[in-house]
Design a protein around this motif. Structure first.
Motif, PDB file in Angstrom:
ATOM      1  N   UNK A  60       9.767   2.248   1.996  1.00  0.00           N
ATOM      2  CA  UNK A  60      10.900   2.711   1.204  1.00  0.00           C
ATOM      3  C   UNK A  60      10.813   2.083  -0.184  1.00  0.00           C
ATOM      4  N   UNK A  61      11.486   2.696  -1.165  1.00  0.00           N
ATOM      5  CA  UNK A  61      11.365   2.161  -2.531  1.00  0.00           C
ATOM      6  C   UNK A  61      11.649   0.658  -2.607  1.00  0.00           C
ATOM      7  N   UNK A  62      12.614   0.176  -1.817  1.00  0.00           N
ATOM      8  CA  UNK A  62      12.966  -1.246  -1.928  1.00  0.00           C
ATOM      9  C   UNK A  62      11.891  -2.181  -1.358  1.00  0.00           C
ATOM     10  N   UNK A  63      10.870  -1.607  -0.713  1.00  0.00           N
ATOM     11  CA  UNK A  63       9.770  -2.442  -0.212  1.00  0.00           C
ATOM     12  C   UNK A  63       8.816  -2.868  -1.325  1.00  0.00           C
ATOM     13  N   UNK A  64       8.963  -2.277  -2.493  1.00  0.00           N
ATOM     14  CA  UNK A  64       8.065  -2.623  -3.616  1.00  0.00           C
ATOM     15  C   UNK A  64       8.670  -3.825  -4.348  1.00  0.00           C
ATOM     16  N   UNK A  65       8.221  -5.008  -3.959  1.00  0.00           N
ATOM     17  CA  UNK A  65       8.798  -6.239  -4.520  1.00  0.00           C
ATOM     18  C   UNK A  65       7.846  -6.927  -5.495  1.00  0.00           C
ATOM     19  N   UNK A  66       6.559  -6.656  -5.331  1.00  0.00           N
ATOM     20  CA  UNK A  66       5.561  -7.213  -6.259  1.00  0.00           C
ATOM     21  C   UNK A  66       4.595  -6.085  -6.632  1.00  0.00           C
ATOM     22  N   UNK A  67       3.757  -6.343  -7.649  1.00  0.00           N
ATOM     23  CA  UNK A  67       2.792  -5.304  -8.049  1.00  0.00           C
ATOM     24  C   UNK A  67       1.798  -5.003  -6.919  1.00  0.00           C
ATOM     25  N   UNK A  68       1.499  -6.045  -6.147  1.00  0.00           N
ATOM     26  CA  UNK A  68       0.539  -5.849  -5.043  1.00  0.00           C
ATOM     27  C   UNK A  68       1.068  -4.857  -3.997  1.00  0.00           C
ATOM     28  N   UNK A  69       2.380  -4.759  -3.918  1.00  0.00           N
ATOM     29  CA  UNK A  69       2.979  -3.844  -2.931  1.00  0.00           C
ATOM     30  C   UNK A  69       2.627  -2.380  -3.188  1.00  0.00           C
ATOM     31  N   UNK A  70       2.034  -2.112  -4.345  1.00  0.00           N
ATOM     32  CA  UNK A  70       1.637  -0.732  -4.638  1.00  0.00           C
ATOM     33  C   UNK A  70       0.710  -0.207  -3.528  1.00  0.00           C
ATOM     34  N   UNK A  71      -0.017  -1.128  -2.923  1.00  0.00           N
ATOM     35  CA  UNK A  71      -0.982  -0.699  -1.888  1.00  0.00           C
ATOM     36  C   UNK A  71      -0.280  -0.155  -0.637  1.00  0.00           C
ATOM     37  N   UNK A  72       1.039  -0.375  -0.541  1.00  0.00           N
ATOM     38  CA  UNK A  72       1.789   0.196   0.600  1.00  0.00           C
ATOM     39  C   UNK A  72       2.047   1.689   0.414  1.00  0.00           C
ATOM     40  N   UNK A  73       1.905   2.139  -0.839  1.00  0.00           N
ATOM     41  CA  UNK A  73       2.273   3.526  -1.158  1.00  0.00           C
ATOM     42  C   UNK A  73       1.156   4.500  -0.783  1.00  0.00           C
ATOM     43  N   UNK A  74       1.531   5.754  -0.561  1.00  0.00           N
ATOM     44  CA  UNK A  74       0.497   6.745  -0.219  1.00  0.00           C
ATOM     45  C   UNK A  74      -0.345   7.099  -1.438  1.00  0.00           C
ATOM     46  N   UNK A  75      -1.577   7.521  -1.199  1.00  0.00           N
ATOM     47  CA  UNK A  75      -2.409   8.052  -2.278  1.00  0.00           C
ATOM     48  C   UNK A  75      -1.956   9.468  -2.603  1.00  0.00           C
ATOM     49  N   UNK A  76      -2.282   9.913  -3.824  1.00  0.00           N
ATOM     50  CA  UNK A  76      -2.116  11.325  -4.176  1.00  0.00           C
ATOM     51  C   UNK A  76      -3.498  11.845  -4.529  1.00  0.00           C
ATOM     52  N   UNK A  77      -3.864  12.998  -3.996  1.00  0.00           N
ATOM     53  CA  UNK A  77      -5.178  13.567  -4.309  1.00  0.00           C
ATOM     54  C   UNK A  77      -4.999  14.874  -5.076  1.00  0.00           C
ATOM     55  N   UNK A  78      -6.095  15.330  -5.646  1.00  0.00           N
ATOM     56  CA  UNK A  78      -6.083  16.613  -6.351  1.00  0.00           C
ATOM     57  C   UNK A  78      -5.639  17.724  -5.388  1.00  0.00           C
ATOM     58  N   UNK A  79      -6.094  17.593  -4.134  1.00  0.00           N
ATOM     59  CA  UNK A  79      -5.730  18.564  -3.117  1.00  0.00           C
ATOM     60  C   UNK A  79      -4.201  18.610  -2.951  1.00  0.00           C
ATOM     61  N   UNK A  80      -3.571  17.442  -2.892  1.00  0.00           N
ATOM     62  CA  UNK A  80      -2.104  17.390  -2.753  1.00  0.00           C
ATOM     63  C   UNK A  80      -1.430  18.120  -3.914  1.00  0.00           C
ATOM     64  N   UNK A  81      -1.969  17.899  -5.108  1.00  0.00           N
ATOM     65  CA  UNK A  81      -1.350  18.524  -6.286  1.00  0.00           C
ATOM     66  C   UNK A  81      -1.511  20.038  -6.227  1.00  0.00           C
ATOM     67  N   UNK A  82      -2.670  20.478  -5.770  1.00  0.00           N
ATOM     68  CA  UNK A  82      -2.897  21.932  -5.669  1.00  0.00           C
ATOM     69  C   UNK A  82      -2.001  22.560  -4.607  1.00  0.00           C
ATOM     70  N   UNK A  83      -1.802  21.822  -3.516  1.00  0.00           N
ATOM     71  CA  UNK A  83      -0.924  22.308  -2.442  1.00  0.00           C
ATOM     72  C   UNK A  83       0.501  22.503  -2.946  1.00  0.00           C
ATOM     73  N   UNK A  84       0.855  21.734  -3.956  1.00  0.00           N
ATOM     74  CA  UNK A  84       2.214  21.793  -4.471  1.00  0.00           C
ATOM     75  C   UNK A  84       2.310  22.590  -5.772  1.00  0.00           C
ATOM     76  N   UNK A  85       1.314  23.419  -5.984  1.00  0.00           N
ATOM     77  CA  UNK A  85       1.221  24.278  -7.162  1.00  0.00           C
ATOM     78  C   UNK A  85       2.399  25.242  -7.213  1.00  0.00           C
ATOM     79  N   UNK A  86       2.987  25.629  -8.339  1.00  0.00           N
ATOM     80  CA  UNK A  86       2.706  24.973  -9.605  1.00  0.00           C
ATOM     81  C   UNK A  86       3.633  23.794  -9.927  1.00  0.00           C
ATOM     82  N   UNK A  87       4.905  23.844  -9.475  1.00  0.00           N
ATOM     83  CA  UNK A  87       5.855  22.860 -10.022  1.00  0.00           C
ATOM     84  C   UNK A  87       6.449  21.899  -8.984  1.00  0.00           C
TER      85      UNK A  87
END
Ligand code: DLL
Length: 449
Positions: A60-87
């Protein structure tokens, strides 16, 4: 990393936004964390794709307490962006989106980037940083040969140059002869274009009998949007009599403006107050320590319309955190040597187009115009051919000279790659030129079989 002398030794290194570009690291990291937390919250609350992904990972957003916590977040790929085409990736209603750009995807749907008025302002600021880091001021005439349109290159450099107060010449790509005439007549001091198109322009200038040192006023060039080797950089600098700056960016993050070289040419300074950078192992997704080569992953920290968490760029680089002699404190990335998905597997061997480019440019009788063709032969073995143009000078020599160069190329390609390539030296100006990004690889294996 390469280290060359600063181009204007008498001039101190110019910095557009001294406050942010030279911020002490602890302060920069504090700012990054605040912005990361805001971005994650914005993504979670406004973009269903991120809510679903984060819920699935139990973060959850509140789990991001340090910069290192970014690694808890999901990746975004080009494929994900295309799946959500256009907006569907946008975090603002269309009412607030004032501009769209899109990637130059050749297959399938492009990636669409939306900008609010504030995003455009941020972008112009970042581009002003880029140009200033190469010494551009309001006294310069900036010839912008990046394509205008959905591609981010043209308008990105355009508004950045305007912000510095320089005179922008919005030529876009194409009509090469006219471009060279305008260079000369307007007295352009700065060129912005892809590295490959700059060589097409150089070729045209030579054909018109122009000597850049005598007839043109160019002194700096901002080249990016495609991988280019150090050998290519040297070639461009010699042919155009200017200092070449490497400049990097991508549609998914903003366009150009993510990072750029300063006059010390020892890596590209990342605008870290706007982009959080990580390097990962492309196979496992594991985060690697700074200084380790890997795939670069970027998170936008200030974007409103189209924020992106942990975008997998597929670009291979190394991140260095040491401060730079120019005074900037931001981390630097080494020039991108290629994309993880550019790698060709030929007869089981990994081959990067940049390795081939380096070999070609180390042979004096060859021009930096080449194409790599891979196909599957009748015996189902990969067939691998490198076509390169020779210099006019080589044409004036006996036929044996051409053959000798061809044999040398095959030999040196074998030494570097460990596999045999058929090489074919062709006459100057016979291979297709591009007005934007060059297409260096033709892989027929997927098409024909
Ligand atoms: O190429 C943005 C740009 C425009 C950058 C003008 C620099 C100058 P895209 O079309 O989305 O955006 O392509 C992004 O191009 O992931 C890299 O693979 C490659 N690329 C961009 N800059 C460089 C560079 C623009 N300096 C993709 N060196 C990126 C190597 C680069 N590759």
């Amino acid at each position: 990393m390469e280290a060359t002398k600063p181009f204007t030794e008498a001039k101190e290194c110019l910095i557009w936004d001294r406050e942010h570009e030279t911020m002490p690291r602890p302060q920069l990291e504090k700012l990054q964390l605040e912005r990361l937390q805001q971005t994650v919250e914005r993504c979670y609350d406004r973009v269903p794709f991120y809510k679903e992904k984060m819920d699935a990972l139990g973060v959850r957003p509140e789990d991001i307490k340090t910069l290192k916590d970014v690694s808890k977040l999901p990746f975004t790929t080009k494929h994900d962006l295309r799946e959500n085409y256009p907006f569907k990736m946008f975090a603002e209603p269309m009412k607030k989106v004032v501009r769209l750009h899109a990637s130059s995807g050749t297959t399938g749907k492009p990636v669409v980037a939306g900008y609010t008025a504030k995003d455009l302002d941020t972008w112009a600021e970042l581009m002003a940083r880029v140009l200033t880091s190469g010494g551009v001021t309001d006294e310069d005439i900036v010839h912008n040969a990046y394509g205008y349109g959905l591609f981010t290159g043209g308008m990105g450099f355009h508004y950045g140059a305007e912000r510095t107060g320089a005179t922008i010449v919005p030529v876009s790509g194409g009509l090469t002869k006219r471009q060279v005439m305008l260079w000369r007549d307007f007295g352009a001091t700065v060129l912005c274009s892809t590295p490959s198109y700059s060589l097409v322009l150089a070729e045209q200038a030579a054909e018109m009998g122009l000597d850049p040192a005598r007839d043109l006023s160019l002194r700096a060039g901002f080249f990016g949007a495609e991988p280019w080797t150090l050998e290519m950089k040297k070639e461009i600098e010699e042919k155009l009599n200017l200092e070449a700056f490497d400049t990097y960016g991508l549609t998914e993050l903003i366009g150009p403006g993510v990072s750029s070289e300063c006059p010390y040419h020892n890596g590209l300074h990342i605008n870290e107050d706007h982009f959080l950078v990580e390097t990962i192992d492309p196979d496992t997704g594991e985060v690697l320590p700074p200084g380790t080569p890997g795939e670069m992953v970027l998170t936008s920290l200030t974007k409103e319309a189209f924020p992106v968490l942990r975008f997998r760029t597929r670009d291979r680089t190394v991140i260095v955190q040491k401060p730079c002699a120019c005074g900037r404190t931001t981390a630097r990335m080494q020039r991108v040597t290629g994309r993880t998905d550019d790698m060709l597997i030929i007869r089981g061997v990994n081959v990067f187009p940049s390795q081939i480019e380096s070999v070609i440019l180390s042979i004096p009788d060859l021009e930096p115009q080449y194409v790599i063709v891979v196909d599957r032969g009748s015996s189902h073995m990969d067939d691998f051919e490198v076509l390169v143009e020779c210099t006019e000078n080589l044409l004036t020599k006996e036929d044996a000279a051409m053959l000798e160069v061809q044999e040398r190329l095959s030999r040196e390609l074998y030494q570097v790659l460990g596999i045999n390539a058929r090489s074919k030296v062709v006459k100057p100006k016979t291979l297709q030129r591009s007005e934007g990004k060059a297409k260096r690889v033709v892989d027929m294996r997927d098409i024909n079989h």
